[in-house]
Each structure stands twice: as C-alpha cells, then as structure tokens.
Design an enzyme around this catalytic site. Structure first.
Site, PDB file in Angstrom:
ATOM      1  CD  GLU A   1      -2.540  -1.942   0.533  1.00  0.00           C
ATOM      2  OE1 GLU A   1      -1.554  -2.699   0.661  1.00  0.00           O
ATOM      3  OE2 GLU A   1      -3.633  -2.328   0.092  1.00  0.00           O
TER       4      GLU A   1
ATOM      5  CD  GLN B   1     -22.467   6.586   1.892  1.00  0.00           C
ATOM      6  OE1 GLN B   1     -22.925   5.826   1.056  1.00  0.00           O
ATOM      7  NE2 GLN B   1     -23.208   7.457   2.523  1.00  0.00           N
TER       8      GLN B   1
ATOM      9  CE1 TYR C   1       0.455   3.804   5.216  1.00  0.00           C
ATOM     10  CE2 TYR C   1      -0.399   1.642   4.630  1.00  0.00           C
ATOM     11  CZ  TYR C   1      -0.620   2.956   5.044  1.00  0.00           C
ATOM     12  OH  TYR C   1      -1.896   3.403   5.259  1.00  0.00           O
TER      13      TYR C   1
ATOM     14  NE  ARG D   1      -2.612  -6.222   2.690  1.00  0.00           N
ATOM     15  CZ  ARG D   1      -3.413  -5.263   3.147  1.00  0.00           C
ATOM     16  NH1 ARG D   1      -3.370  -4.912   4.413  1.00  0.00           N
ATOM     17  NH2 ARG D   1      -4.268  -4.684   2.351  1.00  0.00           N
TER      18      ARG D   1
ATOM     19  NE  ARG E   1     -14.143  -2.298   2.172  1.00  0.00           N
ATOM     20  CZ  ARG E   1     -14.378  -1.899   0.920  1.00  0.00           C
ATOM     21  NH1 ARG E   1     -14.853  -0.670   0.717  1.00  0.00           N
ATOM     22  NH2 ARG E   1     -14.155  -2.681  -0.098  1.00  0.00           N
TER      23      ARG E   1
ATOM     24  CG  HIS F   1      -2.927   4.357   1.000  1.00  0.00           C
ATOM     25  ND1 HIS F   1      -4.025   3.550   0.835  1.00  0.00           N
ATOM     26  CD2 HIS F   1      -2.392   3.998   2.191  1.00  0.00           C
ATOM     27  CE1 HIS F   1      -4.145   2.741   1.875  1.00  0.00           C
ATOM     28  NE2 HIS F   1      -3.156   2.989   2.705  1.00  0.00           N
TER      29      HIS F   1
END
Ligand code: NAP
Ligand code: SF4
Length: 673
Positions: A165, A340, A167, A215, A312, A253
């Site tokens: 991602e 949201q 990082y 990861r 999620r 990101h």
C-alpha cells in the site's frame, strides 16, 4: 457436506492450525486511539466469536516517526502490552486467533517527523520526509522487531508486517521513491534488502511457533512500480527469511485507480495473487472486494489463493463465517463497499462504523437488549430508516407492523441499485427483505397508512422519506423535463442531457446516462476502463495505453449553482472516483450558474450574482436532481391530533440525507424503545 468446502477447510501452518480460510483483514477503526481497551476487546471478540479464523488488527506503529498520525496507537512501551493483552485475552476466550499488524507509514505518516528512503514528498501528504541514514534504517528495523516481540508478550498469535500500500517497506522497493545509492538502494537486490531484513530479524526475535504474515504489494499501480519477476523474487525471499504466510496488497494509497470502492468488481484483483501461486510454498492470502461466502468459495476453488482476507465485511456482519457455516448466507448483512461509515470516517478523523451495521465499533454502547416489556410498534415507510428500525425493534422482541405504500421495500435504495457500479445495493435490499421476514415483521405492502390505521399501537414511527424538491424554474413543466426517479426507473431520455443539481444523485444520474453496460460486472472491461495492466508486462501494473473507457451514448452537462468544484460533498474516499468517471465520459461540469428558464431547446443559464453571460445549454432532456424535502404530511397530521409519533430518516431531516444516517437513526431509536 459443507456448502463452502474450500472456505471452511482448516489451514495447517505447522505449529498451529487455522480453523478455516477466512482472515479478517486489517482495518484502522480509530478504536485503539480512544484508549478504552475493553471496547477494543469487545469489537474483536465479537468477530472472533463470529468465526473468523484469524484476525489482523489495525496497523500499530512501531515508533513515533512511523505512526500514520501523531498519537496513533502502537506498542511503543512495555506499558502498552497490558492494554493489548485485554484484547488478545478476549479474542482467545471467544475461540479466535489474532495477529497484530505492524505498520510503519514512512512518507505517508501525517507528521513533520516522517522518514523515508529518499526525501520525496508523497502527493497525498503535506510533509516532506527526512531521508533515513544507515543508522536510522537500523533503528527502524530494531523498533519493528521490538514491536513484534512485545506483540508476542501481549498474547498475540502472530504479527503481520505491512509491506504494501505504499508504506515504508514498499517505498524502499521501487525507484519511484527509493533514489539511494548505498546498501539500501540502487539495484533491485539492495532495494529489497530492508523488507527481507525485517522479516528475518522479526522471525529470529519471535521464535518459530508464531505466525508471521508479510503483506506484499502484488500490483503497485504507480509509475516505476515492481515487475512481476520482482514480486516473485521478493515473495520467495520473504519465505526464505521466515514468513509463515503472504497476504496481498493492492495499489499504493496515492494510486489513481480505485481498489476497494463499490464500483470495483467483486474479487477484481484476485488474479494478481493467483499469478504467484506455485512460486512459494507458504500459504497465500488474497484480498479486495470479496464480500460473500459464495465469492470467497469461488476464489479459493479457482486456485487464486489458499486463504481469503475480508475486512469491511466483518464490520457489516461479525458473524459472517458462522452464518455461512450454518447455511444462512442470505442472512449475512452485506458490506456494500460504500466506505461511507468506515474509511470516510477514518479519513475525517472520526471513529469508524458501518452504514449497514451501526453497532460496528459501538458494541458496548449500542446494545440491542431484549425488551422487558414488548410493545406493539407501527412503522410507516419501508425505506432505509423504517427497515432499520423494524429490524432492531423486532430483534428486541417487539411486535412490529411495517406499512409501505409501494409494492416493495427499499425506498430510495431501489433507485441507488439502478446505477452502474452500485450493484451491491441489490444485495442490501434483498438482505433487508430477508431479515424483515425472518424476524417476523408484519409487512403491509401496497398500504398507505393513514392516522386511522395507526390506532392501537404503543409506539408509532414515521419514516415516510422524502419528495423531490421543486426548483421552481420557469418552463420546468415542459414534457422534456424529468425527475431523477422517473429517469432511473427507465423513463425516456434523449441524446443531449442537462442535469440540474450535482449532489450525490446528480452524479449518480450522470453515471447512469453515460454508461451502457456496467464495467463493475466484468473484470476485463473494468480493467480496460481504468487502465489496470499486468505487472508481468508493465512494472507497477499500469496499462501503457492508459484508461480506455467505453464511450458515452449521450452528451451530458452537469450543473450546480454553487461556484465550487462539483462533487465536493461526495464521499471523502470515493468522490474522486465519481469525478474521474464522469470526466472519462466527457461530462461537462459547470458550477456557479443561475437557472433562468427551460425552453424547448434546452436550459437558459447565466453566471454569478450579476446574472451575466446568458446562454442556452442545448438539451433535448433536462433532469431535475435538485435535492429533496421531507415528506411529513402524516407526521404533521398525527402531531396536530395530539398523537405522539417518532419521526426518523428523510422525513425528519431531508438535507444531506443518506442511508448511513437513516439506518443509524432507525437502529438507535429502536434500541431505546
Ligand atoms: P444533495 O446532495 O443535497 O444535492 C442537491 C443538489 O441540488 C445540489 O447540487 C444543489 O446544488 C442543488 N439544489 C439545491 N436546491 C436547489 C434548487 N432550489 N434549485 C436547483 N438546484 C438546487 O441531494 P441529492 O443529490 O438529491 O442527494 C441526496 C442525498 O443522497 C445526498 O445528500 C447524499 O448523501 C445521498 N446520496 C449519496 C450518494 C453517494 O454517492 N454517497 C449518492 C446519491 C445520493 P446548488 O444548490 O449549488 O445548485
Ligand atoms: Fe462496508 Fe460501507 Fe459498512 Fe464500510 S460502511 S463496512 S464499506 S457497508
């Protein structure tokens, strides 16, 4: 025989066995930062009890400079260990396993103290990082190793080292961010030295009987990203250095390609993990937009990975695995990937929750306790607010009668589900319908309740929703002027369209009118549309030809009166996607206009307070998306007659109404009755 033989099969890691192939992926919720560790424990324990084989916590900083934000949670001191132990104890008591993610943000840290391989500011941060010297790099490794050792002491079953991602560890890997010429940069072998050193030293510190997940970014989606050969070499080196499993990271990101939004096809990136299968002998975990047991099972059956990560979906329903195992997949509250209440909150410095499940991250505060004095409750309107109130009230033991004037439940959600890229709303409406029946709600469809129908109830809840606002534009009664609901229900629309109003619905209607076939339902088409290539052919996985969207079948102009950028009020993490989509379809976006009149030829507008530059925007169809007003006639009638009635959802406040507020308000009212 199990309905999901692949997903529910155990996974033997040698020193320990995971009970199934479902990992609850890492999410930053903001809970840890509250400092209420019993609350953190309740959140994770509920997910462990719900059947996730292994939970990965939100990213924990190994030190101050690596924290995503000043004050972000970590395992900085021995004193932190006791807090984390509250969490690990609760998860173990619930029958689960939990690994702590160690996240060093590098140049993504939102702090002037941030560090990186080279002093290159990221496009998503205001802070230029300090270039690490050799000593600084050794300190980062030592701090990560110390965090891992403390995680073991705190009772975690393992750690996940965040290497994707974009990082810190990811930043060392690619020339995009690593311009060093010392032992930590230059050649590929030197660029991958840091992640390998980290894994090797963490393994040495934690011992052999501890889960170590790495990861790994399998498609960077940035210029000068890793090639597939490099990804494979890194994976093999990470295995040799002592990793027990490799998890998939998708996109940095700062990438301008959506990776988890609802318009990304389900399982749309599992092909990148599949590419690596067979090149390492430790289990691979795949990720992104896997949100039902059926999709998870298919991904595993297709040989894309040994395990699936879902994050999620565990906010939406902690009991995801348990319900699947019990043959109750239809009763799993679906994550619609809207962001949201989760990521949009995180990026607004608010505690996460879930649009579908307001209890997420509020487990100790929002409790649906059985009622000690069950009541007869009438609820009028089966939109998001009314359905949510009905479910919670019925779950608590109340006798609920739900009146709905139309022939179906769902209210405005039924319009959302017509939008290309919002297909997940079908599942949400289906889930509400399933649950209303399963929880014994007395459904009265095609019944417009009036005051006389509401006598004899102990409580009355009005959730009659909204009606379209009348923008009062001269000429709006002409036949080529349509309301958004009519258009979304299939009303006829011409080739040149002007949309009045650029809120969430104006954007949705523009997307609806410029898309013939939803790319969300076809991974290959979606990849073409966004320019997602293949790291084996182009490093980083950006297609050399760039995005190739399907042409729009019509010309659309989207307008608003405010002079600001269109779409400013859209979701924090998804607004850019909607804007980019419409730009790809050549939608003209105009702000700061006055609507002077609608004529048979189109829309007359002028600019600004002085009403200059009067002109015609030629259009054969004008669509009104000018917001809503509350539908309160029944509530007003009851109140005038002295009848006490609760008013929720759009009927309460129409402004900025969305499903998140409606569902939350309905659930909280019903929890209190
Ligand atoms: P909205 O977001 O309030 O937008 C209404 C639009 O109408 C604005 O662009 C506003 O802009 C314009 N407007 C307001 N009064 C007007 C008037 N008298 N004459 C002409 N234009 C007028 O409402 P919405 O688009 O109907 O959406 C309703 C809610 O649904 C949203 O708040 C949103 O939360 C939710 N929703 C969300 C999404 C999502 O993607 N998350 C998608 C769809 C809907 P000006 O005042 O500048 O002209
Ligand atoms: Fe999924 Fe939306 Fe809930 Fe986030 S808020 S977990 S994206 S349904």
């Amino acid at each position: 025989m199990s309905l999901y033989p692949q997903m529910l099969a155990p996974l033997d890691l040698g020193h320990t066995v995971l009970k199934n192939r479902v990992l609850m992926g890492s999410m930053h919720t903001g809970l840890e930062e509250l400092g209420d560790w019993a609350r953190v424990a309740a959140f994770y324990a509920e997910r462990a009890a719900g059947g996730a084989a292994l939970i990965v916590t939100g990213g924990m900083a190994p030190n101050e400079e690596g924290a995503v934000l000043p004050g972000a949670a970590g395992l900085f001191t021995p004193a932190d260990i006791a807090n984390h132990q509250i969490v690990t104890d609760a998860v173990h008591t619930a029958g689960g396993k939990i690994a702590m993610q160690i996240l060093h943000a590098g140049r993504y840290a939102y702090s002037p103290k941030c560090v990186a391989p080279s002093p290159i500011k990221s496009p998503i941060s205001p802070f230029a990082p300090k270039e690490l010297d050799a000593e600084g790099i050794e300190k980062q490794i030592a701090d990560i190793v110390t965090a891992a050792a403390r995680a073991r002491e705190a009772g975690y079953d393992g750690v996940e080292i965040m290497g994707s991602e974009g990082y810190l560890l990811n930043q060392f890997l690619v020339t995009h961010t690593n311009k060093r010429t010392d032992e930590w940069g230059g050649s590929w072998a030197k660029r991958m030295r840091l992640p390998i050193e980290v894994v090797r030293r963490v393994r040495a510190a934690v011992g052999a009987d501890f889960i170590l997940i790495y990861r790994l970014s399998m498609i960077d989606l940035i210029p000068d990203g890793q090639s597939f050969d490099q990804i494979r070499e890194l994976a093999q080196a990470v295995e040799a250095a002592g990793a027990s499993m490799i998890n998939t990271g998708i996109g940095w990101h700062e990438a301008r390609i959506p990776t988890i939004a609802t318009s990304v096809p389900r399982a749309g990136f599992t092909w990148v993990t599949k590419r690596l299968m067979g090149h390492v002998s430790i289990p691979l975990i795949t990720s992104n937009r896997i949100n039902t047991p059926e999709v998870a099972e298919q991904v595993l059956a297709d040989g894309c990975a040994d395990m699936v990560s879902m994050a999620r979906p565990f906010l939406a329903d902690p009991a995801f695995v348990a319900k699947a195992a019990a043959g109750q997949s239809a009763r799993i509250a679906p994550c619609i990937a809207c962001n949201q209440a989760c990521l949009d909150h995180t990026f607004s410095m608010k505690l996460s929750s879930c649009l579908v499940n307001p209890r997420a991250c509020h487990e100790t505060e929002l409790v649906y306790a059985p009622s000690i004095a069950p009541k007869r409750i009438a609820i009028v309107g089966a939109g998001a607010a009314g359905m949510s109130a009905s479910l919670v009230a019925a779950e608590r033991g109340h006798a609920v009668t739900l009146f709905e004037a139309s022939g179906q439940v769902g209210g405005q959600l039924n319009l959302a589900r017509q939008i290309p890229g919002k297909e997940e709303f079908h599942g949400l409406v289906d889930w509400f319908a399933t649950e209303l029946a399963a929880r014994g709600v007395d459904m009265r469809l095609n019944t417009r309740a009036d005051a006389s129908a509401l006598t004899g109830f102990d409580e009355i809840i009005i959730s009659t929703g909204v009606t379209a606002r009348d923008p009062a534009i001269p000429g709006q009664d002409l036949p080529h002027v349509k309301g958004y609901a009519e258009v979304l229900r299939g009303g006829q629309v011409g080739q040149k369209v002007a949309i009045i109003g650029a809120g969430g619905i104006g954007f949705d209607v523009a997307e609806f009118l410029t898309t013939e076939t939803s790319p969300t339902l076809d991974v290959a088409e979606w990849r073409r549309e966004w320019g997602v290539g293949d790291p084996a052919l182009s490093p980083g996985g950006l297609a050399p030809e760039g995005p190739q969207p399907a042409p729009s079948p019509r010309q659309v102009t989207l307008l608003q009166r405010k002079a600001q950028k269109l779409g400013k009020g859209l979701g924090k993490t998804t607004g850019w996607i909607h804007r980019a989509q419409l730009q790809m379809k050549q939608v003209e976006m105009i702000g700061g206009v006055n609507y002077e009149a609608i004529t048979p030829d189109g829309l007359m507008v002028s600019d600004g307070p002085e009403r200059g530059n009067l002109r015609l925007i030629a259009a054969d169809t004008i669509v009104l998306c000018a917001g809503q007003v509350s539908e309160r006639s029944l509530a007003d009638e009851l109140h005038a007659a002295g009848v006490c009635a609760h008013v929720i959802g759009g009927a309460d406040i129409a402004g900025e109404l969305d499903a998140k507020r409606a569902i939350d308000q309905g659930a909280r009212l019903a929890a209190a009755l």
